[in-house]
Scaffold this motif. Structure first.
Motif, PDB file in Angstrom:
ATOM      1  N   LEU A   1       0.832  -1.202   0.000  1.00  0.00           N
ATOM      2  CA  LEU A   1       0.000   0.000   0.000  1.00  0.00           C
ATOM      3  C   LEU A   1       0.869   1.256   0.000  1.00  0.00           C
ATOM      4  O   LEU A   1       1.950   1.274   0.588  1.00  0.00           O
ATOM      5  CB  LEU A   1      -0.901   0.020   1.237  1.00  0.00           C
ATOM      6  N   THR A   2       0.390   2.286  -0.659  1.00  0.00           N
ATOM      7  CA  THR A   2       1.060   3.575  -0.562  1.00  0.00           C
ATOM      8  C   THR A   2       0.787   4.163   0.818  1.00  0.00           C
ATOM      9  O   THR A   2      -0.076   3.667   1.560  1.00  0.00           O
ATOM     10  CB  THR A   2       0.535   4.544  -1.628  1.00  0.00           C
ATOM     11  N   ALA A   3       1.509   5.219   1.161  1.00  0.00           N
ATOM     12  CA  ALA A   3       1.308   5.860   2.468  1.00  0.00           C
ATOM     13  C   ALA A   3      -0.130   6.351   2.608  1.00  0.00           C
ATOM     14  O   ALA A   3      -0.739   6.224   3.681  1.00  0.00           O
ATOM     15  CB  ALA A   3       2.285   7.022   2.630  1.00  0.00           C
ATOM     16  N   GLU A   4      -0.682   6.890   1.525  1.00  0.00           N
ATOM     17  CA  GLU A   4      -2.057   7.400   1.566  1.00  0.00           C
ATOM     18  C   GLU A   4      -3.049   6.254   1.740  1.00  0.00           C
ATOM     19  O   GLU A   4      -4.019   6.357   2.501  1.00  0.00           O
ATOM     20  CB  GLU A   4      -2.380   8.172   0.282  1.00  0.00           C
ATOM     21  N   GLU A   5      -2.810   5.149   1.040  1.00  0.00           N
ATOM     22  CA  GLU A   5      -3.708   3.998   1.138  1.00  0.00           C
ATOM     23  C   GLU A   5      -3.632   3.378   2.530  1.00  0.00           C
ATOM     24  O   GLU A   5      -4.663   2.990   3.099  1.00  0.00           O
ATOM     25  CB  GLU A   5      -3.338   2.960   0.073  1.00  0.00           C
ATOM     26  N   PHE A   6      -2.433   3.282   3.089  1.00  0.00           N
ATOM     27  CA  PHE A   6      -2.278   2.715   4.424  1.00  0.00           C
ATOM     28  C   PHE A   6      -2.986   3.578   5.461  1.00  0.00           C
ATOM     29  O   PHE A   6      -3.632   3.065   6.384  1.00  0.00           O
ATOM     30  CB  PHE A   6      -0.799   2.571   4.763  1.00  0.00           C
ATOM     31  N   ALA A   7      -2.895   4.894   5.300  1.00  0.00           N
ATOM     32  CA  ALA A   7      -3.587   5.810   6.220  1.00  0.00           C
ATOM     33  C   ALA A   7      -5.094   5.599   6.147  1.00  0.00           C
ATOM     34  O   ALA A   7      -5.792   5.656   7.172  1.00  0.00           O
ATOM     35  CB  ALA A   7      -3.236   7.250   5.884  1.00  0.00           C
ATOM     36  N   MET A   8      -5.594   5.317   4.944  1.00  0.00           N
ATOM     37  CA  MET A   8      -7.031   5.077   4.781  1.00  0.00           C
ATOM     38  C   MET A   8      -7.446   3.772   5.454  1.00  0.00           C
ATOM     39  O   MET A   8      -8.469   3.707   6.150  1.00  0.00           O
ATOM     40  CB  MET A   8      -7.390   5.036   3.296  1.00  0.00           C
ATOM     41  N   VAL A   9      -6.636   2.714   5.274  1.00  0.00           N
ATOM     42  CA  VAL A   9      -6.952   1.420   5.894  1.00  0.00           C
ATOM     43  C   VAL A   9      -6.926   1.527   7.412  1.00  0.00           C
ATOM     44  O   VAL A   9      -7.760   0.940   8.108  1.00  0.00           O
ATOM     45  CB  VAL A   9      -5.979   0.329   5.398  1.00  0.00           C
ATOM     46  N   ARG A  10      -5.976   2.307   7.943  1.00  0.00           N
ATOM     47  CA  ARG A  10      -5.880   2.482   9.392  1.00  0.00           C
ATOM     48  C   ARG A  10      -7.156   3.069   9.995  1.00  0.00           C
ATOM     49  O   ARG A  10      -7.434   2.858  11.174  1.00  0.00           O
ATOM     50  CB  ARG A  10      -4.707   3.413   9.721  1.00  0.00           C
ATOM     51  N   LYS A  11      -7.904   3.774   9.193  1.00  0.00           N
ATOM     52  CA  LYS A  11      -9.125   4.404   9.705  1.00  0.00           C
ATOM     53  C   LYS A  11     -10.205   3.392  10.068  1.00  0.00           C
ATOM     54  O   LYS A  11     -11.211   3.759  10.681  1.00  0.00           O
ATOM     55  CB  LYS A  11      -9.668   5.397   8.672  1.00  0.00           C
ATOM     56  N   HIS A  12      -9.989   2.116   9.729  1.00  0.00           N
ATOM     57  CA  HIS A  12     -11.015   1.122  10.071  1.00  0.00           C
ATOM     58  C   HIS A  12     -11.234   1.048  11.576  1.00  0.00           C
ATOM     59  O   HIS A  12     -12.320   0.687  12.036  1.00  0.00           O
ATOM     60  CB  HIS A  12     -10.658  -0.256   9.503  1.00  0.00           C
TER      61      HIS A  12
END
Length: 334
Positions: free
Chosen positions: A171-182
Motif C-alpha cells: 500500500l502507498t502511504a495514503e492507502e495505508f492511512a485510509m486502511v488504518r481508519k477502520h
C-alpha cells in the motif's frame, strides 16, 4: 491431563460428595479438565471407551460460520446497522464451540485465512481470542463478551474499499492511512449500536494499539489500552501471520513464535503473549513436526529454559534444537 482431551468417558465422574460432575459418554474438553482439577477427582477413577469421538469436521464448522458472518456483516451495507444481536446469537456460539475442539493444531489449520481472508479473519480472531480468554481463566460471561468483541474487531473495514483490502501490492502511504481508519470507523459504528458495551467498542478502536505507544490510532500505552483489546491484538497478529494474504504467504510456525516473543510485531502485552505461546507450545509434545531441513520428527521433550527449542526424535536419533541454531520447526503436522 492434556492427553485426555477428545477422549470419551466410559462412566460418570463423581466428586467426593457423590455428585456427578461429568456424565458418561462426554467427550472431554479443556473445561472438563479444569473441572476435574477443581473437584480434585482422582485420575485413577477416569475410564475411557475405545471409541473415537464423532465431532464435526473443524474446517466445515469454520466454513459454515464464515458464510453466516459474511451475510450478517454485509447486511450492514443495506441497513447501515450492525446486526449485533444476530452475530451474538448465530456466530458467537459456533466460535466458542470451535475453540473447544481438542486438537488445536487442526483448529489452527482450519481457521487460517486462504480464499476469503477478510471474513475468515474475523472468525479466526474470534476463535483464538476465546482460546486465550479461557487459558486466562475468564468466566463464561466475560468470555462471551470477548468472543463477540473479537469477532467484531475489524467491522470498520466494511467502510474501506475492498480493492484496498485485497490489493496484492504494498500500500502507498495514503492507502495505508485510509486502511488504518477502520479502527475509528469500527468504534463509531459500534458506539451507535444497542448492546455494544465498552469492551466491544474499545476493541474495535484499540486492537492495533501497542504497549510502547507506537500503535494506532491514538498511540496509547499499557494501562490505557482496554484488557480485551490486548487479547485480541495477540490473536489478530497470530492469525494474520499464519494466513495466506493478498500480499504475503503464511509464515512458518517457528517464525511467528520467535517474532511474537521478540516483539517484532509491536509491543504486545507480555502476559497475554506468554499465556498464548506457552499453552500452544506445551501441546506440541508427542506431535510430529516438519523441520526446516525437510525432515519429520516427533517432539519428545520441552526445554524448560526455552520451550520453543524442544528435543526432537527422528528415526531413533535425538536432536536438541536448542543446540542447533539453523534448524527450526517449520510446521506442526495434523
Amino acid at each position: 491431563m492434556d492427553s485426555y482431551l477428545g477422549r470419551i468417558l466410559k462412566n460418570d465422574l463423581i466428586n467426593a460428595y457423590g455428585v456427578t460432575v461429568i456424565p458418561a459418554r462426554s467427550v472431554l474438553n479443556a473445561e472438563h479438565l479444569e473441572l476435574i482439577r477443581k473437584q480434585r477427582i482422582n485420575t485413577l477413577d477416569i475410564v475411557f471407551t475405545d471409541e473415537q469421538p464423532q465431532t464435526p469436521a473443524c474446517r466445515e464448522m469454520v466454513n459454515g460460520v464464515v458464510e453466516v458472518s459474511k451475510d450478517l456483516f454485509n447486511s450492514f451495507r443495506l441497513t447501515r446497522k450492525v446486526p449485533l444481536a444476530d452475530i451474538r446469537k448465530d456466530v458467537v456460539p459456533v466460535v466458542q464451540e470451535i475453540s473447544l475442539l481438542p486438537d488445536i493444531f487442526a483448529l489452527f489449520e482450519a481457521i487460517q485465512g486462504k480464499d476469503d481472508y477478510t471474513y475468515q479473519h474475523n472468525i479466526g480472531v474470534g476463535v483464538l481470542s476465546t482460546l486465550i480468554g479461557r487459558w486466562m481463566n475468564m468466566g463464561q460471561a466475560e468470555l462471551s463478551v470477548l468472543s463477540l468483541a473479537a469477532t467484531l474487531h475489524d467491522i470498520g473495514k466494511l467502510k474501506i474499499p475492498s480493492e484496498l483490502l485485497n490489493k496484492p501490492d504494498k500500500l502507498t502511504a495514503e492507502e495505508f492511512a485510509m486502511v488504518r481508519k477502520h479502527t475509528i470507523y469500527g468504534y463509531e459504528m459500534l458506539k451507535e449500536t444497542t448492546g455494544a458495551n465498552s469492551h466491544i467498542t474499545l476493541t474495535a478502536l484499540q486492537h492495533h494499539e501497542r504497549n510502547d505507544g507506537k500503535g494506532y490510532p491514538l498511540g496509547l500505552k499499557e494501562e490505557q489500552i482496554d484488557s480485551y483489546s490486548k487479547i485480541v491484538a495477540v490473536a489478530d497478529i497470530f492469525h494474520a501471520m499464519s494466513s495466506k494474504r493478498p500480499y504475503h504467504e503464511a509464515m512458518p510456525f517457528h517464525s511467528i513464535v520467535e517474532q511474537m516473543r521478540r516483539g517484532s510485531f509491536g509491543a504486545l502485552d507480555p502476559h497475554v503473549v506468554s499465556v498464548f505461546l506457552e499453552n500452544i507450545v506445551k501441546r506440541t509434545v508427542g506431535r510430529d513436526v516438519i523441520l526446516t531441513d525437510g525432515r519429520v520428527g516427533e517432539i519428545v521433550y520441552l526445554n524448560p529454559h526455552n520451550i520453543e527449542t524442544p528435543l526432537i526424535k527422528i528415526d531413533g536419533e535425538y536432536i536438541d534444537l536448542g543446540k542447533m541454531r539453523d534448524l527450526k520447526i517449520k510446521e506442526i503436522s495434523i
